[in-house]
Design a protein around this motif. Sequence first.
Motif, PDB file in Angstrom:
ATOM      1  N   VAL A  81       5.034  -2.270   2.864  1.00 56.89           N
ATOM      2  CA  VAL A  81       4.681  -3.679   2.799  1.00 56.89           C
ATOM      3  C   VAL A  81       4.222  -4.121   4.181  1.00 56.89           C
ATOM      4  O   VAL A  81       4.901  -3.883   5.169  1.00 56.89           O
ATOM      5  N   ALA A  82       3.069  -4.749   4.241  1.00 60.04           N
ATOM      6  CA  ALA A  82       2.581  -5.347   5.480  1.00 60.04           C
ATOM      7  C   ALA A  82       2.584  -6.855   5.277  1.00 60.04           C
ATOM      8  O   ALA A  82       1.909  -7.378   4.393  1.00 60.04           O
ATOM      9  N   THR A  83       3.367  -7.558   6.075  1.00 58.49           N
ATOM     10  CA  THR A  83       3.483  -9.005   5.931  1.00 58.49           C
ATOM     11  C   THR A  83       2.778  -9.708   7.083  1.00 58.49           C
ATOM     12  O   THR A  83       2.539  -9.117   8.132  1.00 58.49           O
ATOM     13  N   GLY A  84       2.465 -10.966   6.872  1.00 49.39           N
ATOM     14  CA  GLY A  84       1.853 -11.762   7.923  1.00 49.39           C
ATOM     15  C   GLY A  84       0.372 -11.526   8.093  1.00 49.39           C
ATOM     16  O   GLY A  84      -0.190 -11.834   9.131  1.00 49.39           O
ATOM     17  N   ILE A  85      -0.294 -10.996   7.092  1.00 47.32           N
ATOM     18  CA  ILE A  85      -1.730 -10.727   7.158  1.00 47.32           C
ATOM     19  C   ILE A  85      -2.474 -12.033   6.876  1.00 47.32           C
ATOM     20  O   ILE A  85      -2.224 -12.702   5.886  1.00 47.32           O
ATOM     21  N   TYR A  93       0.837  -1.188   0.000  1.00 52.90           N
ATOM     22  CA  TYR A  93       0.000   0.000   0.000  1.00 52.90           C
ATOM     23  C   TYR A  93       0.878   1.246   0.000  1.00 52.90           C
ATOM     24  O   TYR A  93       2.056   1.190   0.294  1.00 52.90           O
ATOM     25  N   VAL A  94       0.263   2.358  -0.369  1.00 57.85           N
ATOM     26  CA  VAL A  94       0.949   3.642  -0.372  1.00 57.85           C
ATOM     27  C   VAL A  94       0.587   4.356   0.920  1.00 57.85           C
ATOM     28  O   VAL A  94      -0.591   4.541   1.230  1.00 57.85           O
TER      29      VAL A  94
END
Length: 115
Positions: free
Chosen positions: A22-26, A13-14
């Motif tokens: 970056v969002a990881t582990g979702i 996402y911006v």
Amino acid sequence: MAEDKARSRVVLYVNYHGKLEVATGIVRNEDEGGDEDDGENGDGPASAKAKDDSPKLTPPATLFEDLTAQKTAALRVELVHNPDVALAAVVHAMLLRAYTGYVSEQRRPASAANL
């Protein structure tokens, strides 16, 4: 651990400053299936179904009108203090009308309705 990694996802996402993050582990709710409870303690799927049956609360229309009026007033104040942004907003609206033919149904003048 390996199963959690296989179920997890990555979201790009911006952010507020225009940088890519970056969002990881979702893990989506649909993908959570490994640790299901039988619902005896209120944390399992049985309690989730009970929560879904509860009535949906909708805010009154006057609240929406009040919040919209406050948002409009706040935007006006900010545009007064930032003339460069105000000019960009006006030019953007004009270009949308000129090049894409986009005209909001709510703001279309009566003479433009026949175009």
